[in-house]
Design a protein around this motif. Structure first.
Motif, short mmCIF file in Angstrom:
data_model
loop_
_atom_site.label_atom_id
_atom_site.label_comp_id
_atom_site.label_asym_id
_atom_site.label_seq_id
_atom_site.Cartn_x
_atom_site.Cartn_y
_atom_site.Cartn_z
N HIS A 85 0.82 -1.22 0.00
CA HIS A 85 0.00 0.00 0.00
C HIS A 85 0.85 1.28 0.00
O HIS A 85 0.33 2.36 0.31
N HIS A 86 2.14 1.16 -0.31
CA HIS A 86 3.06 2.31 -0.36
C HIS A 86 3.07 3.07 0.96
O HIS A 86 3.06 4.31 0.99
N ILE A 87 3.03 2.33 2.04
CA ILE A 87 3.08 2.92 3.38
C ILE A 87 4.45 2.64 3.98
O ILE A 87 4.88 1.48 4.06
N VAL A 88 5.16 3.70 4.38
CA VAL A 88 6.49 3.54 4.99
C VAL A 88 6.29 3.17 6.46
O VAL A 88 5.43 3.74 7.15
N VAL A 89 7.08 2.21 6.93
CA VAL A 89 6.97 1.77 8.33
C VAL A 89 8.00 2.50 9.19
O VAL A 89 9.17 2.60 8.84
N ILE A 90 7.51 3.02 10.32
CA ILE A 90 8.39 3.64 11.32
C ILE A 90 8.41 2.72 12.54
O ILE A 90 7.35 2.38 13.07
N ALA A 91 9.62 2.35 12.96
CA ALA A 91 9.75 1.44 14.11
C ALA A 91 9.81 2.25 15.39
O ALA A 91 10.75 3.02 15.59
N TYR A 92 8.82 2.03 16.27
CA TYR A 92 8.99 2.59 17.63
C TYR A 92 9.55 1.51 18.54
O TYR A 92 9.48 0.32 18.21
N SER A 93 10.16 1.97 19.63
CA SER A 93 10.91 1.06 20.52
C SER A 93 11.87 0.20 19.70
O SER A 93 11.94 -1.03 19.88
N PRO A 94 12.67 0.81 18.80
CA PRO A 94 13.53 0.01 17.92
C PRO A 94 14.66 -0.69 18.66
O PRO A 94 15.28 -1.59 18.11
N LEU A 95 14.89 -0.27 19.93
CA LEU A 95 15.91 -0.95 20.74
C LEU A 95 15.26 -1.93 21.71
O LEU A 95 15.92 -2.48 22.60
N GLY A 96 13.93 -2.10 21.54
CA GLY A 96 13.21 -2.93 22.51
C GLY A 96 13.12 -2.24 23.86
O GLY A 96 13.05 -2.89 24.90
N ASN A 97 13.08 -0.93 23.83
CA ASN A 97 13.06 -0.06 25.01
C ASN A 97 13.37 -0.77 26.34
O ASN A 97 12.48 -1.27 27.02
N PRO A 98 14.65 -0.74 26.75
CA PRO A 98 15.03 -1.45 27.98
C PRO A 98 14.37 -0.89 29.23
O PRO A 98 14.38 -1.56 30.27
N THR A 99 13.79 0.32 29.17
CA THR A 99 13.18 0.91 30.38
C THR A 99 11.68 1.10 30.23
O THR A 99 11.07 1.83 31.00
N ASN A 100 11.07 0.42 29.25
CA ASN A 100 9.62 0.55 29.04
C ASN A 100 8.87 0.10 30.30
O ASN A 100 9.11 -1.00 30.80
N PRO A 101 7.97 0.95 30.83
CA PRO A 101 7.25 0.57 32.06
C PRO A 101 6.35 -0.65 31.87
O PRO A 101 5.93 -1.25 32.86
N PHE A 102 6.06 -1.04 30.62
CA PHE A 102 5.22 -2.21 30.38
C PHE A 102 6.03 -3.52 30.41
O PHE A 102 5.48 -4.60 30.30
N ARG A 103 7.37 -3.40 30.54
CA ARG A 103 8.20 -4.62 30.62
C ARG A 103 7.94 -5.37 31.93
O ARG A 103 7.63 -4.74 32.94
N LYS A 104 8.15 -6.69 31.88
CA LYS A 104 8.00 -7.49 33.09
C LYS A 104 9.38 -8.04 33.47
O LYS A 104 10.25 -8.19 32.61
N THR A 105 9.55 -8.35 34.74
CA THR A 105 10.83 -8.89 35.21
C THR A 105 11.17 -10.15 34.40
O THR A 105 10.31 -10.99 34.17
N GLY A 106 12.41 -10.21 33.96
CA GLY A 106 12.85 -11.40 33.22
C GLY A 106 12.66 -11.29 31.72
O GLY A 106 13.06 -12.18 30.98
N ASP A 107 12.01 -10.20 31.26
CA ASP A 107 11.84 -10.01 29.82
C ASP A 107 13.22 -9.92 29.14
O ASP A 107 14.16 -9.38 29.73
N PRO A 108 13.35 -10.43 27.91
CA PRO A 108 14.66 -10.43 27.25
C PRO A 108 15.09 -9.05 26.77
O PRO A 108 14.26 -8.16 26.62
N SER A 109 16.39 -8.90 26.54
CA SER A 109 16.92 -7.61 26.08
C SER A 109 17.73 -7.80 24.79
O SER A 109 18.68 -8.60 24.76
#
Ligand SMILES: NC(=O)c1ccc[n+]([C@@H]2O[C@H](COP(=O)([O-])OP(=O)(O)OC[C@H]3O[C@@H](n4cnc5c(N)ncnc54)[C@H](OP(=O)(O)O)[C@@H]3O)[C@@H](O)[C@H]2O)c1
Length: 316
Positions: free
Chosen positions: A202-226
């Motif tokens: 559809h000629h839509i350019v994709v923008i990646a948010y959290s492209p580093l897997g946001n190591p400090t995202n408040p939605f992360r759970k203990t033990g989540d991978p990095s």
């Protein structure tokens, strides 16, 4: 080395690297934007809901008063969930332009497909705090207001964020101006291949948010991978004398994806900007492709999952 740009279907182009500003604290975000512009970034990703646009606007006012031309910098903002009715969305455009001290933004996104109760706080929680109070507004009305704002010269290009492919198809079928970008969570552990293929069609350019897997995202759970400590990423990084963050970002840009890593540290802003002086091989790109875990960090299913426009119950 200059940042490459990607052509949008609107006729404008977007720099492949921008600075993210979510969770950039007041008192730090202005300085971060200033440092990024000095380091050569020409794309800043903002949103009304981040609560820090006024401070960013003060920096824009300063730099566009002699240091840079307005047309040198690609600026994105987003219409928040409590502004989805036609009238509220129009109002939101003016609020955003006021906060950022701009006559126009280069890109305006609908932040999420779900509408929340309008006219009050940005996060109108239910009495027990577990969920949001929803509105019945349809994002097609939000889009109409944005199309009118394009005609008024307040926005250059329009896009979506956090929409699934069915919602994008529905919007395309009911719009005068087509979405030029889709901004979604995307990183080596959540690669969104089907959605990327759909966007390409559809000629839509994709923008990646959290492209580093946001190591400090408040939605992360203990033990989540990095991603930043992933053995495959570390090994490739070592080979080029680059950091794991740079490898994750380069994997995305070599796949034609725009990245908007957030940082308020001068060192990391510069590091994330030094992406275009090395190139991953086909084999290395394939190795990183192999890391996909279909693992979403920003998972709002508990909070918003029963909203009729909640996007993430669809396969892609
Ligand atoms: N549309 C949406 O719904 C949506 C949702 C989420 C995000 N976004 C946008 O996307 C941007 C980026 O996503 P994000 O902020 O979630 O995550 P991200 O950019 O993947 O990660 C940001 C985190 O990584 C750290 N970091 C930055 N560079 C680093 C490096 N080179 N090495 C190690 N750590 C590093 C930052 O800390 P320091 O600041 O201390 O460097 C920060 O804690 C946001 O800021 C926002 O603009 C949009």
């Amino acid at each position: 080395m200059a940042t490459p740009s990607i052509q949008l279907s609107s006729g404008h182009s977007i720099p492949a690297l921008g600075l993210g500003t979510w969770l950039s604290k007041p008192g730090e975000v202005g300085q971060a934007v200033d440092m990024a512009l000095k380091a050569g970034y020409r794309h800043i990703d903002c949103a009304h809901a981040y609560g820090n646009q006024k401070e960013i606007g003060e920096v824009f006012a300063k730099v566009f008063d002699g240091q840079l031309e307005r047309s040198d910098v690609f600026i994105t903002s987003k219409i928040w969930n409590t502004f989805h009715s036609y009238e509220k969305a129009k109002e939101a455009v003016d609020i955003i332009l006021g906060e950022l001290q701009l006559d126009y933004v280069d890109l305006m996104l609908i932040h999420w497909p779900m509408g929340y109760e309008e006219g009050g706080e940005l996060f109108p929680r239910t009495a027990d705090g577990a969920k949001m109070r929803y509105s019945k507004e349809d994002y097609l009305d939000t889009w109409k207001a944005l199309e009118d704002a394009v005609n008024d010269g307040k926005i250059r290009s329009l896009g979506l964020s956090n929409f699934n492919h069915k919602q994008i198809e529905r919007l395309i079928g009911h719009s005068r101006i087509k979405p030029t970008v889709l901004q979604v969570e995307l990183h080596p552990y959540f690669q969104q291949k089907k959605l990327r293929d759909f966007c390409k069609k559809h000629h839509i350019v994709v923008i990646a948010y959290s492209p580093l897997g946001n190591p400090t995202n408040p939605f992360r759970k203990t033990g989540d991978p990095s991603i930043l400590t992933d053995e495959v990423v570390l090994k490739i990084a070592e080979r080029y004398g680059k950091s794991p963050a740079q490898v994750a970002l380069r994997w995305a840009t070599q796949n034609g994806i725009v990245v908007i890593p957030k940082s308020t540290s001068e060192h990391r802003i510069k590091e994330n900007g030094a992406l275009f002086d090395f190139e991953l091989s086909h084999g290395e790109l394939a190795e990183i492709d192999g890391l996909d875990k279909n693992w979403r960090i920003l998972d709002l299913t508990q909070r918003d999952g029963d909203h009729p426009h909640f996007p993430f119950l669809e396969e892609f």
